[in-house]
Write an enzyme that holds these catalytic residues in place. Structure first.
Site, short mmCIF file in Angstrom:
data_model
loop_
_atom_site.label_atom_id
_atom_site.label_comp_id
_atom_site.label_asym_id
_atom_site.label_seq_id
_atom_site.Cartn_x
_atom_site.Cartn_y
_atom_site.Cartn_z
N LYS A 108 0.83 -1.20 0.00
CA LYS A 108 0.00 0.00 0.00
C LYS A 108 0.87 1.25 0.00
O LYS A 108 1.88 1.31 0.71
CB LYS A 108 -0.92 -0.03 1.22
CG LYS A 108 -1.96 1.09 1.28
CD LYS A 108 -2.84 0.90 2.51
CE LYS A 108 -3.86 2.00 2.67
NZ LYS A 108 -4.71 1.78 3.88
N SER A 188 -9.51 1.96 3.38
CA SER A 188 -8.66 2.69 2.46
C SER A 188 -7.67 1.82 1.68
O SER A 188 -7.03 2.29 0.73
CB SER A 188 -7.85 3.75 3.23
OG SER A 188 -6.99 3.14 4.18
N SER A 212 -10.13 -0.40 7.38
CA SER A 212 -9.44 -0.15 6.12
C SER A 212 -8.73 -1.37 5.53
O SER A 212 -8.26 -1.31 4.40
CB SER A 212 -8.43 0.99 6.28
OG SER A 212 -9.10 2.22 6.32
#
Length: 525
Positions: A108, A188, A212
């Protein structure tokens, strides 16, 4: 650094004589890390080829075909080749580092990786190449994982505004759900989950402050694990909250998630929250067992599944499966009791810690011209309309008004949030109902993405209590409604990570509910 596929090579193949054509690239769709490892062990695949295959697939699907927008940047074929060649030579010499040896992984883009910028999806950090690896990236490399690149995310890990569209960042655009391209990928860790679902890599790392990891994993139909806060270092990860932030794996299977956890768990002297990690960690894959649910008492979060009959039917089928595996299910209808003030307390904590933690991180960046405080980021966004074209930065502005970590208001909110989510939340439910674990519905079907309106999801969610308490939370595919994945959540007390993974593994092995994405333009509700 690149974001291209082997299109030039494909064009060359198309005009080459049949006898001179190279063999087709191996198919890796739907293959987990354990399957890839087996094929490398018997010589059907080797590290260099696996790296090339995934980079090619990534380019074809993420950039030129369905255009998922799941990946922001990758290393070049040559850069990946240097690493995979070394790992192949180790394999042929009989030196294997473990189950991640030679396995590709995506990271990420709020986690630092040497050689690639770490942007958190924001144009303010588009040139933020720190040339250092986060603590967990160092551990992944040490375990033999091959870093392919960085995944898209909800900008700033979805903490800029409560009117945002999950999966959108100014750097990476909007991440699409591979099960239906007009549907949202949640956030996210949107790109990490969409990429794994689409087999752009068998493994990815996400981060979670509240939902997330688990929401995007559930919505995209893969496994996501949020570990106990303090088990995994947050070193060189763009922060929101030192109380709730953690990194964790997003994978196709629970076994792969356990293998990643074994690699990344551990104490980091630079992250005081991980002081107990070395004493608490274990070999999570070794702890897995198909019989792990036998004799367990499972608390059912019945009051958090929503009103949809199709979701309830999936959930009841999952409970029946666990009962068949020897578990005793105990209905819980009071899990919301006493939790009315948790949301406000959590927000107060997050806003105060965001201001302090983000400013401390930015101020220490070695990158020239990078913002040095949350106030600098707010000013940057105001000066760059492309950042605010779809939604505001109201939460950033709210955070900037907060006091410090020693303010009475923060300390009161922190104590309240911890108590409500922990002692009077999960701990109370476990004790009062005499259960070992809690289970619930992770998510409903993905909603239609609409940048002008923002997120419109109003379905089930069980992420808040384990997020605020810092307890482990695993989601495993439970099936689909409307052709869209729904996840099943397993939640346990602090440091029960191995037990939570084992319970999810037992259910997964018996149910096999993961569905392959079809990359349809849309689905009919």
């Amino acid at each position: 650094m690149q974001k291209i596929s082997l299109l030039a090579a494909a064009a060359a193949f198309a005009i080459a004589p049949a006898a001179g054509m190279p063999p087709p690239l191996p198919e890796v769709e739907g293959k987990d890390a354990a399957m890839l490892q087996s094929e490398m062990e018997i010589g059907r695949l080797y590290e260099g080829l696996v790296g090339d295959v995934y980079l090619d697939r990534l380019g074809r699907i993420d950039d030129y075909g369905p255009k998922l927008g799941a990946v922001i940047a990758t290393f070049s074929f040559a850069e990946v080749g240097v690493e995979t060649k070394r790992l192949y030579e180790e394999r042929t010499a009989g030196k294997l580092r473990g189950p991640l040896h030679g396995i590709p992984i995506l990271i990420k883009d709020n986690i630092e990786v040497a050689g690639l910028p770490t942007t958190a999806g924001s144009l303010a950090l588009k040139d933020n190449a720190t040339n250092r690896d986060a603590f967990i990236v160092t551990r992944l490399r040490g375990a033999g994982a091959v870093i392919l690149g960085k995944t898209n995310l909800s900008e700033w890990a979805n903490i800029r505004s409560d009117k945002s569209t999950s999966g959108w960042s100014a750097v990476g655009g909007l991440t699409k759900n591979p099960h239906a391209l007009d549907r949202n990928s949640c956030g996210s860790s949107s790109g990490s989950a969409a990429a794994v679902a689409a087999s752009l890599a068998p493994l990815a790392i996400g981060t979670e402050t509240d939902g997330s990891i688990t929401c995007p994993a559930g919505v995209n139909g893969v496994v996501g694990f949020k570990p106990s806060v303090g088990l995994v270092s947050r070193g060189f990860i763009v922060p929101i909250s030192h109380s709730q932030d953690t990194a964790g794996p997003i994978t196709l299977t629970v076994r792969d998630a356990a293998a990643v956890m074994t690699a990344i768990a551990g104490s980091d002297p630079a992250d005081p929250m991980t002081a107990e990690a070395d004493a608490r960690k274990t070999d999570y894959a070794a702890a897995l067992s198909p019989g792990a649910l036998k004799g367990k008492r499972i608390g059912v979060l019945r009051d958090r599944i929503g009103k949809r009959a199709d979701i309830a039917a999936l959930f009841d089928a999952a409970l029946a499966q666990m009962t068949a595996l020897g578990a005793t299910v105990v209905e819980i209808t009071d899990s919301r009791s006493g939790q009315e003030e948790l949301g406000k307390a959590e927000l107060d904590v997050l806003m105060t810690e965001l201001k302090a933690d983000m400013t401390a991180y930015l101020a220490a960046l070695p990158t020239a011209n990078a913002p040095k405080s949350l106030a600098d980021v707010i000013a940057f966004n105001k000066a760059h309309p492309e950042e605010l074209q779809w939604f505001d930065q109201a939460l950033f502005e709210l955070a900037e008004t907060k006091g410090g970590l020693d303010s009475p208001a923060y300390l009161e909110a922190k104590a309240k949030a911890t108590r409500l989510a922990g002692a009077e939340g999960i701990d109370r439910l476990l004790k009062a109902h005499g259960v070992d674990l809690l289970v619930g519905v992770t998510n409903g079907p993905a909603w239609v993405s609409d940048l002008a309106k923002g997120d419109t999801y109003d379905g089930p969610s069980v992420s808040q209590m384990p997020a605020v308490a810092g307890y482990p939370h695993l989601t495993v595919p439970m099936g689909a409604v409307e052709g869209l994945p729904v996840g099943l959540s397993f939640i346990g007390p602090k440091w029960s990570d191995a037990g939570v993974l084992a319970a999810g593994y037992a259910y997964e092995q018996a149910s096999r509910k993961r569905i392959a994405p079809t990359f349809k333009a849309s689905v009919t509700p």
